[in-house]
Design a protein around this motif. Structure first.
Motif, PDB file in Angstrom:
ATOM      1  N   LYS A 191       0.760  -1.351  -0.110  1.00 22.96           N
ATOM      2  CA  LYS A 191      -0.066   0.019  -0.039  1.00 22.96           C
ATOM      3  C   LYS A 191       0.850   1.257   0.094  1.00 22.96           C
ATOM      4  O   LYS A 191       0.635   2.318  -0.640  1.00 22.96           O
ATOM      5  CB  LYS A 191      -0.960   0.026   1.042  1.00 22.96           C
ATOM      6  CG  LYS A 191      -1.857  -1.105   1.500  1.00 22.96           C
ATOM      7  CD  LYS A 191      -3.123  -0.761   0.928  1.00 22.96           C
ATOM      8  CE  LYS A 191      -4.097  -2.020   1.138  1.00 22.96           C
ATOM      9  NZ  LYS A 191      -5.130  -2.301   0.001  1.00 22.96           N
ATOM     10  N   LYS A 242      -4.046   0.654   7.404  1.00 20.13           N
ATOM     11  CA  LYS A 242      -3.993  -0.249   6.405  1.00 20.13           C
ATOM     12  C   LYS A 242      -2.575  -0.961   6.564  1.00 20.13           C
ATOM     13  O   LYS A 242      -1.399  -0.621   6.642  1.00 20.13           O
ATOM     14  CB  LYS A 242      -4.142   0.304   4.958  1.00 20.13           C
ATOM     15  CG  LYS A 242      -5.331   0.925   4.744  1.00 20.13           C
ATOM     16  CD  LYS A 242      -5.399   1.417   3.445  1.00 20.13           C
ATOM     17  CE  LYS A 242      -6.927   1.993   2.870  1.00 20.13           C
ATOM     18  NZ  LYS A 242      -7.032   2.095   1.447  1.00 20.13           N
ATOM     19  N   GLU A 302      -4.760   6.553   6.698  1.00 21.29           N
ATOM     20  CA  GLU A 302      -5.341   7.616   5.751  1.00 21.29           C
ATOM     21  C   GLU A 302      -6.511   8.116   6.137  1.00 21.29           C
ATOM     22  O   GLU A 302      -7.056   7.974   7.023  1.00 21.29           O
ATOM     23  CB  GLU A 302      -5.872   6.539   4.654  1.00 21.29           C
ATOM     24  CG  GLU A 302      -4.963   6.297   3.543  1.00 21.29           C
ATOM     25  CD  GLU A 302      -5.618   5.423   2.373  1.00 21.29           C
ATOM     26  OE1 GLU A 302      -5.016   4.761   1.740  1.00 21.29           O
ATOM     27  OE2 GLU A 302      -7.110   5.388   2.212  1.00 21.29           O
ATOM     28  N   GLU A 303      -6.469   9.359   5.620  1.00 23.72           N
ATOM     29  CA  GLU A 303      -7.610  10.128   5.592  1.00 23.72           C
ATOM     30  C   GLU A 303      -8.881   9.339   5.170  1.00 23.72           C
ATOM     31  O   GLU A 303      -8.693   8.727   4.266  1.00 23.72           O
ATOM     32  CB  GLU A 303      -7.648  11.374   4.715  1.00 23.72           C
ATOM     33  CG  GLU A 303      -8.930  12.210   4.570  1.00 23.72           C
ATOM     34  CD  GLU A 303      -8.646  13.166   2.880  1.00 23.72           C
ATOM     35  OE1 GLU A 303      -9.407  13.976   2.844  1.00 23.72           O
ATOM     36  OE2 GLU A 303      -7.499  12.753   2.385  1.00 23.72           O
ATOM     37  N   LEU A 329     -12.267   8.785   3.396  1.00 22.84           N
ATOM     38  CA  LEU A 329     -13.166   9.529   2.387  1.00 22.84           C
ATOM     39  C   LEU A 329     -14.462   8.661   2.172  1.00 22.84           C
ATOM     40  O   LEU A 329     -14.935   7.561   2.529  1.00 22.84           O
ATOM     41  CB  LEU A 329     -12.315   9.056   1.025  1.00 22.84           C
ATOM     42  CG  LEU A 329     -10.931   9.159   0.639  1.00 22.84           C
ATOM     43  CD1 LEU A 329     -10.480   8.542  -0.574  1.00 22.84           C
ATOM     44  CD2 LEU A 329     -10.994  10.667   0.883  1.00 22.84           C
ATOM     45  N   GLU A 345     -18.564   3.634  -3.729  1.00 21.37           N
ATOM     46  CA  GLU A 345     -17.239   3.089  -4.260  1.00 21.37           C
ATOM     47  C   GLU A 345     -17.689   2.378  -5.559  1.00 21.37           C
ATOM     48  O   GLU A 345     -18.914   1.992  -5.838  1.00 21.37           O
ATOM     49  CB  GLU A 345     -16.817   1.814  -3.364  1.00 21.37           C
ATOM     50  CG  GLU A 345     -15.966   2.493  -2.032  1.00 21.37           C
ATOM     51  CD  GLU A 345     -15.599   1.180  -1.205  1.00 21.37           C
ATOM     52  OE1 GLU A 345     -15.013   0.219  -1.806  1.00 21.37           O
ATOM     53  OE2 GLU A 345     -15.807   1.181  -0.291  1.00 21.37           O
ATOM     54  N   GLU A 383      -7.448   1.950  -3.804  1.00 22.27           N
ATOM     55  CA  GLU A 383      -6.404   1.106  -3.954  1.00 22.27           C
ATOM     56  C   GLU A 383      -6.079   0.683  -5.497  1.00 22.27           C
ATOM     57  O   GLU A 383      -6.976   0.865  -6.089  1.00 22.27           O
ATOM     58  CB  GLU A 383      -6.860  -0.358  -3.163  1.00 22.27           C
ATOM     59  CG  GLU A 383      -8.114  -1.007  -3.746  1.00 22.27           C
ATOM     60  CD  GLU A 383      -8.248  -2.292  -3.043  1.00 22.27           C
ATOM     61  OE1 GLU A 383      -7.367  -2.658  -2.488  1.00 22.27           O
ATOM     62  OE2 GLU A 383      -9.272  -2.913  -3.354  1.00 22.27           O
TER      63      GLU A 383
HETATM   64  P1  AMP Z   1      -8.848  -1.905   0.394  1.00 20.52           P
HETATM   65  O1  AMP Z   1      -8.204  -3.054   0.930  1.00 20.52           O
HETATM   66  O2  AMP Z   1      -7.755  -0.526   0.500  1.00 20.52           O
HETATM   67  O3  AMP Z   1      -9.545  -2.062  -0.749  1.00 20.52           O
HETATM   68  O4  AMP Z   1      -9.608  -1.510   1.736  1.00 20.52           O
HETATM   69  C1  AMP Z   1     -10.867  -2.179   1.875  1.00 20.52           C
HETATM   70  C2  AMP Z   1     -12.018  -1.203   2.123  1.00 20.52           C
HETATM   71  O5  AMP Z   1     -12.221  -0.364   3.019  1.00 20.52           O
HETATM   72  C3  AMP Z   1     -12.385  -0.638   0.877  1.00 20.52           C
HETATM   73  O6  AMP Z   1     -12.979  -1.125  -0.133  1.00 20.52           O
HETATM   74  C4  AMP Z   1     -13.270   0.681   1.289  1.00 20.52           C
HETATM   75  O7  AMP Z   1     -14.495   0.173   1.669  1.00 20.52           O
HETATM   76  C5  AMP Z   1     -12.434   1.093   2.804  1.00 20.52           C
HETATM   77  N1  AMP Z   1     -11.629   2.070   2.656  1.00 20.52           N
HETATM   78  C6  AMP Z   1     -10.414   1.884   2.272  1.00 20.52           C
HETATM   79  N2  AMP Z   1      -9.645   3.102   2.437  1.00 20.52           N
HETATM   80  C7  AMP Z   1     -10.506   3.830   2.676  1.00 20.52           C
HETATM   81  C8  AMP Z   1     -10.650   5.471   2.954  1.00 20.52           C
HETATM   82  N3  AMP Z   1      -9.625   5.991   2.779  1.00 20.52           N
HETATM   83  N4  AMP Z   1     -11.609   5.781   3.280  1.00 20.52           N
HETATM   84  C9  AMP Z   1     -12.813   5.158   3.478  1.00 20.52           C
HETATM   85  N5  AMP Z   1     -13.178   3.856   3.158  1.00 20.52           N
HETATM   86  C10 AMP Z   1     -11.838   3.310   2.765  1.00 20.52           C
END
Ligand code: AMP
Ligand code: GLY
Length: 423
Positions: free
Chosen positions: A107, A149, A191-192, A194, A198, A289
């Motif tokens: 990441k 993360k 992370e901030e 958001l 999606e 991501e």
């Molecule tokens: P990822 O493995 O990075 O896809 O994160 C898994 C899930 O977490 C994503 O599908 C989003 O629903 C949520 N997520 C990840 N990053 C953020 C963020 N910065 N703000 C809000 N939701 C997030």
């Protein structure tokens, strides 16, 4: 041509089915495959990370093209393994080389890439056990919810979203000091948060040129109304109704083009699929991501909508001639609903006999966690079967998937009945 697909899920069944329909395909192999792929290809009992066994298979069956389904072998360098082997280097592999696969493998790497190329994403900082105190201070500067993360691959489970500052500090500590996600959380990206809706954007690239596949939205939570634990995905729809042409133009200009150009500038060779997880904040797209593969179950709605010959498209990717391809997309909407094993995504049983697939009409049955056992099809994973349907809109398509779901049976079977509820 003889083609080998690596993987064993619904994604690989959907890719294999499309490949099997190409007049260019002579023999199709899937390693290790599932009960569904065994109906359209030859399954070979070889694991996706067993590179020596894959080499033996490629040489024995005179494979001309390898398509990598999951991220694991890519992050482990399967493409590089081919390039570094005198007998394999002329066999094209669809999937990025190890260095570029870090877009999904780390990441922190992905965030640095986005910063370098001005690609919109959440503000962040990363921390290790040595900088835990700085991590606490950074959390204090943020507003809840807090997004933590794990840097590395954690089978889709490495993200914590916490409401409370103390919980976030405890979470950070357990990731960094107690290896909550093993080695994957030796570095943590904070992370901030958001706030938005999606969607996923899928891009094909030959390293220079790119083509954008239809958008899709998956439903990750186990429970209706997007509640409960995260899963690999309980269903998907394509296209995403709110991704209109104005929004798609922003995605292409602000995200897709800078991503492909950035890979080239950074000398990260990339022939393959780029899966960009996006969030629409107000009217603006931001990257959540990157994945270096297709999504599952998104593939089960995106690939059926592709009317072009997939093998021709894959060859153009391998040959650097993707600019000469005109992607033909079915205008209809597609939906897929996933039937899962009782208990998933926590502990569940395997080996349950699956019945009723032969009664399913007017939909496509994609096998995910299934296998043949004494000539019977039995469950062999958490996500078991995806039923994909077409319709003039996603509602009509969903209705067909749900009607056909009623004909399917195995002990403990569960599926979400509310897909599309948020649209
Ligand atoms: P990822 O493995 O990075 O896809 O994160 C898994 C899930 O977490 C994503 O599908 C989003 O629903 C949520 N997520 C990840 N990053 C953020 C963020 N910065 N703000 C809000 N939701 C997030
Ligand atoms: N469905 C989400 C993924 O494949 O990562």
């Amino acid at each position: 041509m003889n083609i080998l697909v690596l993987g064993s899920g619904g994604r690989e069944h959907a890719i294999s089915l499309k490949i099997s329909q190409s007049p260019k395909t002579s023999k199709l192999f899937v390693a290790p495959g599932n009960a569904g792929t065994s109906q359209i290809a030859t399954n070979i009992e070889v694991g996706v990370n067993d590179f020596e066994a894959i080499k033996a298979l490629v040489l024995k069956e005179s494979i001309d093209l390898v398509v990598v389904g999951p991220e694991d072998p890519l992050v482990n360098g399967v493409h590089d393994f081919f390039l570094n082997d005198a007998e394999l280097k002329s066999v094209p592999v669809i999937g990025p080389e190890k260095a570029a696969a870090e877009l999904e493998g780390s990441k922190e790497f992905a965030k640095e890439f986005m910063m370098r190329h001005n690609i919109p994403t959440a503000a962040y900082q990363s921390f290790t056990s040595e900088t835990l105190e700085e991590g606490y201070s950074f959390l204090e500067t943020l507003k809840p919810p807090y997004v933590l993360k794990a840097d590395g691959l954690a089978a889709g489970k490495g993200v914590l979203i916490l409401q409370d500052l103390q919980e976030a500090k405890d979470g950070l500590k357990s990731m960094l000091l107690d290896s909550k996600f093993g080695d994957a959380s030796a570095t943590v990206v904070i992370e901030e948060f958001l706030d938005g809706i999606e969607l996923s954007c899928f891009v094909l690239t030959d390293g220079t040129n790119y083509k954008i596949l239809p958008t899709a939205k998956d439903y990750k939570r186990i429970g209706e109304g997007d509640t409960g634990l995260n899963t690999g995905g309980m269903g998907a729809i394509s296209p995403v109704p709110f991704a209109d042409s104005v929004f798609m133009e922003k995605i292409e200009r602000q995200i897709v083009k800078p991503t492909v150009d950035g890979l080239k500038t950074d000398n990260l060779p990339y022939v393959g699929f780029i899966f960009i997880g996006l969030i629409k904040v107000g009217d603006e797209p931001k990257v959540i991501e990157y994945n270096v593969r297709m999504g599952d179950p998104e593939t089960e709605v995106v690939i059926p909508r592709l009317k072009s010959d997939l093998v021709e498209v894959l060859l153009a990717m391998a040959n650097g001639t993707l600019d000469q391809v005109d992607l033909q997309i079915d205008e209809r909407a597609a939906t897929t609903v996933m039937a899962v094993s009782g208990g998933y995504p926590e502990a569940y049983e395997k080996g349950k006999e699956i019945s009723g697939t032969e009664k399913i009409k007017d939909s496509i049955v994609f096998h995910a966690g299934t296998k043949l056992s004494n000539e019977k099809v039995v469950t062999n994973g958490g996500r078991v079967i995806a039923i994909t349907s077409f319709g003039k809109d996603f509602k009509e398509a969903l209705q067909k998937s749900y009607q056909n779901m009623e004909k399917l049976h195995f002990d403990g079977m569960y599926y979400r009945k509310d897909l599309g509820f948020d649209l």
